[in-house]
Design a protein around this motif. Structure first.
Motif, PDB file in Angstrom:
ATOM      1  N   ALA A  85      -8.740  -5.790  -7.399  1.00  0.00           N
ATOM      2  CA  ALA A  85      -7.650  -6.245  -6.532  1.00  0.00           C
ATOM      3  C   ALA A  85      -7.027  -5.100  -5.752  1.00  0.00           C
ATOM      4  O   ALA A  85      -6.728  -5.240  -4.567  1.00  0.00           O
ATOM      5  CB  ALA A  85      -6.578  -6.948  -7.366  1.00  0.00           C
ATOM      6  N   MET A  86      -6.831  -3.955  -6.405  1.00  0.00           N
ATOM      7  CA  MET A  86      -6.221  -2.799  -5.744  1.00  0.00           C
ATOM      8  C   MET A  86      -6.438  -1.568  -6.610  1.00  0.00           C
ATOM      9  O   MET A  86      -6.561  -1.673  -7.834  1.00  0.00           O
ATOM     10  CB  MET A  86      -4.719  -3.025  -5.517  1.00  0.00           C
ATOM     11  N   PRO A  87      -6.487  -0.374  -6.003  1.00  0.00           N
ATOM     12  CA  PRO A  87      -6.594   0.856  -6.797  1.00  0.00           C
ATOM     13  C   PRO A  87      -5.200   1.404  -7.111  1.00  0.00           C
ATOM     14  O   PRO A  87      -4.251   1.217  -6.350  1.00  0.00           O
ATOM     15  CB  PRO A  87      -7.364   1.800  -5.874  1.00  0.00           C
ATOM     16  N   LEU A  88      -5.094   2.104  -8.238  1.00  0.00           N
ATOM     17  CA  LEU A  88      -3.848   2.751  -8.642  1.00  0.00           C
ATOM     18  C   LEU A  88      -4.167   4.196  -9.009  1.00  0.00           C
ATOM     19  O   LEU A  88      -4.971   4.453  -9.906  1.00  0.00           O
ATOM     20  CB  LEU A  88      -3.226   2.018  -9.830  1.00  0.00           C
ATOM     21  N   VAL A  89      -3.550   5.134  -8.277  1.00  0.00           N
ATOM     22  CA  VAL A  89      -3.771   6.561  -8.513  1.00  0.00           C
ATOM     23  C   VAL A  89      -2.647   7.080  -9.401  1.00  0.00           C
ATOM     24  O   VAL A  89      -1.466   6.925  -9.070  1.00  0.00           O
ATOM     25  CB  VAL A  89      -3.810   7.347  -7.191  1.00  0.00           C
ATOM     26  N   ALA A  90      -3.009   7.669 -10.524  1.00  0.00           N
ATOM     27  CA  ALA A  90      -2.015   8.118 -11.504  1.00  0.00           C
ATOM     28  C   ALA A  90      -1.273   9.342 -10.998  1.00  0.00           C
ATOM     29  O   ALA A  90      -1.744  10.086 -10.122  1.00  0.00           O
ATOM     30  CB  ALA A  90      -2.695   8.422 -12.831  1.00  0.00           C
ATOM     31  N   THR A 115       0.484 -12.613 -15.085  1.00  0.00           N
ATOM     32  CA  THR A 115       1.334 -11.602 -14.453  1.00  0.00           C
ATOM     33  C   THR A 115       0.682 -10.250 -14.659  1.00  0.00           C
ATOM     34  O   THR A 115       0.604  -9.753 -15.787  1.00  0.00           O
ATOM     35  CB  THR A 115       2.749 -11.613 -15.062  1.00  0.00           C
ATOM     36  N   VAL A 116       0.189  -9.649 -13.592  1.00  0.00           N
ATOM     37  CA  VAL A 116      -0.545  -8.381 -13.670  1.00  0.00           C
ATOM     38  C   VAL A 116       0.445  -7.244 -13.471  1.00  0.00           C
ATOM     39  O   VAL A 116       1.170  -7.195 -12.464  1.00  0.00           O
ATOM     40  CB  VAL A 116      -1.664  -8.319 -12.618  1.00  0.00           C
ATOM     41  N   ARG A 117       0.497  -6.315 -14.436  1.00  0.00           N
ATOM     42  CA  ARG A 117       1.436  -5.207 -14.414  1.00  0.00           C
ATOM     43  C   ARG A 117       0.702  -3.874 -14.315  1.00  0.00           C
ATOM     44  O   ARG A 117      -0.487  -3.776 -14.634  1.00  0.00           O
ATOM     45  CB  ARG A 117       2.314  -5.221 -15.673  1.00  0.00           C
ATOM     46  N   ALA A 118       1.435  -2.862 -13.890  1.00  0.00           N
ATOM     47  CA  ALA A 118       0.862  -1.520 -13.762  1.00  0.00           C
ATOM     48  C   ALA A 118       0.650  -0.923 -15.145  1.00  0.00           C
ATOM     49  O   ALA A 118       1.584  -0.869 -15.940  1.00  0.00           O
ATOM     50  CB  ALA A 118       1.777  -0.633 -12.936  1.00  0.00           C
ATOM     51  N   PRO A 119      -0.556  -0.458 -15.461  1.00  0.00           N
ATOM     52  CA  PRO A 119      -0.798   0.127 -16.789  1.00  0.00           C
ATOM     53  C   PRO A 119      -0.285   1.556 -16.921  1.00  0.00           C
ATOM     54  O   PRO A 119      -0.098   2.035 -18.037  1.00  0.00           O
ATOM     55  CB  PRO A 119      -2.326   0.073 -16.900  1.00  0.00           C
ATOM     56  N   GLU A 133       0.827  -1.204   0.000  1.00  0.00           N
ATOM     57  CA  GLU A 133       0.000   0.000   0.000  1.00  0.00           C
ATOM     58  C   GLU A 133       0.862   1.255   0.000  1.00  0.00           C
ATOM     59  O   GLU A 133       1.899   1.323   0.668  1.00  0.00           O
ATOM     60  CB  GLU A 133      -0.902  -0.034   1.240  1.00  0.00           C
ATOM     61  N   ASN A 134       0.436   2.267  -0.785  1.00  0.00           N
ATOM     62  CA  ASN A 134       1.100   3.574  -0.899  1.00  0.00           C
ATOM     63  C   ASN A 134       2.457   3.498  -1.591  1.00  0.00           C
ATOM     64  O   ASN A 134       3.257   4.426  -1.468  1.00  0.00           O
ATOM     65  CB  ASN A 134       1.263   4.237   0.472  1.00  0.00           C
ATOM     66  N   GLN A 135       2.724   2.426  -2.322  1.00  0.00           N
ATOM     67  CA  GLN A 135       3.997   2.290  -3.021  1.00  0.00           C
ATOM     68  C   GLN A 135       3.899   2.902  -4.415  1.00  0.00           C
ATOM     69  O   GLN A 135       2.931   2.689  -5.139  1.00  0.00           O
ATOM     70  CB  GLN A 135       4.398   0.821  -3.132  1.00  0.00           C
ATOM     71  N   ALA A 136       4.927   3.664  -4.800  1.00  0.00           N
ATOM     72  CA  ALA A 136       4.983   4.240  -6.140  1.00  0.00           C
ATOM     73  C   ALA A 136       5.441   3.171  -7.126  1.00  0.00           C
ATOM     74  O   ALA A 136       6.360   2.400  -6.839  1.00  0.00           O
ATOM     75  CB  ALA A 136       5.931   5.428  -6.172  1.00  0.00           C
ATOM     76  N   VAL A 137       4.801   3.120  -8.281  1.00  0.00           N
ATOM     77  CA  VAL A 137       5.129   2.131  -9.308  1.00  0.00           C
ATOM     78  C   VAL A 137       5.245   2.835 -10.646  1.00  0.00           C
ATOM     79  O   VAL A 137       4.697   3.924 -10.857  1.00  0.00           O
ATOM     80  CB  VAL A 137       4.072   1.016  -9.383  1.00  0.00           C
ATOM     81  N   LYS A 138       5.976   2.196 -11.560  1.00  0.00           N
ATOM     82  CA  LYS A 138       6.103   2.662 -12.923  1.00  0.00           C
ATOM     83  C   LYS A 138       5.284   1.767 -13.848  1.00  0.00           C
ATOM     84  O   LYS A 138       4.963   0.625 -13.502  1.00  0.00           O
ATOM     85  CB  LYS A 138       7.564   2.646 -13.360  1.00  0.00           C
ATOM     86  N   ILE A 169       0.062   2.976  -5.522  1.00  0.00           N
ATOM     87  CA  ILE A 169      -0.923   1.986  -5.103  1.00  0.00           C
ATOM     88  C   ILE A 169      -1.744   2.542  -3.946  1.00  0.00           C
ATOM     89  O   ILE A 169      -1.200   3.110  -2.990  1.00  0.00           O
ATOM     90  CB  ILE A 169      -0.231   0.678  -4.681  1.00  0.00           C
ATOM     91  N   GLY A 170      -3.050   2.381  -4.023  1.00  0.00           N
ATOM     92  CA  GLY A 170      -3.927   2.822  -2.949  1.00  0.00           C
ATOM     93  C   GLY A 170      -4.125   1.733  -1.902  1.00  0.00           C
ATOM     94  O   GLY A 170      -3.311   0.813  -1.757  1.00  0.00           O
ATOM     95  N   LYS A 171      -5.209   1.824  -1.185  1.00  0.00           N
ATOM     96  CA  LYS A 171      -5.482   0.882  -0.105  1.00  0.00           C
ATOM     97  C   LYS A 171      -5.764  -0.504  -0.677  1.00  0.00           C
ATOM     98  O   LYS A 171      -6.620  -0.666  -1.530  1.00  0.00           O
ATOM     99  CB  LYS A 171      -6.672   1.361   0.724  1.00  0.00           C
ATOM    100  N   THR A 172      -5.033  -1.502  -0.200  1.00  0.00           N
ATOM    101  CA  THR A 172      -5.202  -2.870  -0.679  1.00  0.00           C
ATOM    102  C   THR A 172      -4.900  -3.855   0.435  1.00  0.00           C
ATOM    103  O   THR A 172      -4.088  -3.564   1.337  1.00  0.00           O
ATOM    104  CB  THR A 172      -4.285  -3.150  -1.880  1.00  0.00           C
TER     105      THR A 172
END
Length: 372
Positions: A245-250, A219-223, A78-83, A228-231
């Motif tokens: 599964a989880m929210p992703l805030v752009a 394999t699910v990747r970040a679009p 949770e709250n992790q930045a992803v590319k 990453i939001g609350k999960t």
């Protein structure tokens, strides 16, 4: 008799000219400054459209798998930045690998069937040629026996047998022609047609491609780039197709400001604006008007107001305006979706009393951009 002393009058203090001048200046300049400031505010009023009904916004993506299965690995928290392209989690791929192997075997099987069809086509052609030759022979035999029977040289039984043999030869020829047509249809009309152009082989290849795509989707990747939001996803959880599964805030941010309809008289797309966020008082972000909503916020509500029935009270409506930030991040200050903001849009000097007295600037680039 004692002599009376003359009475001495106390000396009068001399006035302080500096103090009097300061007091006079305060009495004169104070009201003048107040009047000047008030007059300036009046003369420049109308240039800026402002509202504190504004919030930072960002795109939100709900991450959901395109295949169902058991989660075997979670790579983010949770709250992790992803590319974009980073692995978020994995679904058990073993059943999908088996499906890929099965489809590969199916493709090889179809290819073998097509090769057998080509061999069958050649055999059917040979059978047709043999049937044609046999039919010609049976026709000649029947004609000879028919002539001999007319002269009474052979029995009727021999002629009947010849007729039966001729009918059997015709039936065999029809059967061989049907077999040849079937083999020809399996090969797309021509035995030289490549496998990749045949419907059966295309179907097998499509099923194999679908199986491989399902395996890739394990394999699910970040679009997009984001956070990453609350999960609460954990290894061992089972996810169905399309299950959140989880929210992703752009990381792409903008500001939605809800202006009163009476404040939007001179607001057009492209005008500059300044934004101050409550989290960072005193700091301003530069922005521009990106778009103006085609309807008020109430028009998009689940139950819009029905103003044609019952008692009616006029209420000033709010129109959403989207502002594009020119520098979303500055000096390490990070804006986050949902933050409250104060927005000031510079509509141009021509909207103030001074501007109206001088005449509207019809060549303003912001208004030229709006011209049809």
């Amino acid at each position: 008799m004692t002599e009376q002393q003359p009475k001495v009058e106390p000396a009068i203090a001399a006035p302080k000219p500096a103090k009097n001048r300061t007091r006079m200046l305060m009495w004169v300049l104070g009201p003048a400054l107040v009047l000047g400031a008030g007059g300036w505010l009046y003369l420049t009023s109308g240039r800026y459209a402002s509202t504190d009904n504004a919030y930072v916004q960002a795109d939100r993506v709900t991450i959901a798998p395109q295949i169902g299965g058991r989660v075997v690995e979670v790579n983010v928290r949770e709250n992790q930045a992803v590319k974009r392209g980073d692995v978020l989690f994995r679904i058990d791929a073993e059943p999908l690998e088996i499906a890929v192997a099965r489809m590969q075997a199916q493709v090889e099987s179809v290819r073998s069937l097509l090769d057998a069809a080509r061999s069958g086509y050649s055999a059917a052609q040979a059978d047709v040629r043999s049937a044609v030759a046999d039919l010609d022979y049976k026709k000649q035999q029947f004609q000879r026996l028919e002539e001999l029977r007319a002269r009474g040289l052979v029995a009727q039984q021999a002629l009947d047998d010849a007729a039966n043999n001729l009918a059997a030869a015709r039936a065999k020829q029809d059967s061989n022609n049907a077999a040849l047509s079937k083999a020809q249809n399996m090969l797309g009309g021509l035995p030289s047609t490549p496998d990749e152009q045949l419907a059966g082989y295309k179907l097998a290849l499509a099923q194999l491609a679908q199986a491989r795509l399902d395996l890739e989707h394990a394999t699910v990747r970040a679009p997009i780039d984001g956070t990453i939001g609350k999960t609460s996803l954990q290894p061992g959880d089972f996810l169905g197709v399309g299950q959140a599964a989880m929210p992703l805030v752009a990381n792409t941010l903008w500001v939605d400001a809800n202006f009163k309809e009476t404040d939007l008289t001179h607001v057009v797309v492209g005008q500059p604006a300044s934004i101050e966020v409550d989290t960072f008082p005193g700091r301003k972000w530069q922005a521009r008007v990106a778009s103006i909503s085609p309807a008020s916020g109430s028009e998009f509500s689940l139950l819009p107001a029905q103003n044609a029935t019952g008692n009616w009270v006029k209420i000033v409506q709010r129109i959403p305006v989207r502002l594009a930030l020119e520098t979303p991040q500055q000096d390490g200050l990070i804006l986050r979706a949902g933050m409250s903001a104060v927005v000031d849009i510079d509509t141009g000097r021509q909207n103030s009393p001074i501007g109206r007295w001088q005449g509207s600037d019809t060549t303003s680039p912001t208004r030229v951009a709006q011209a049809p």
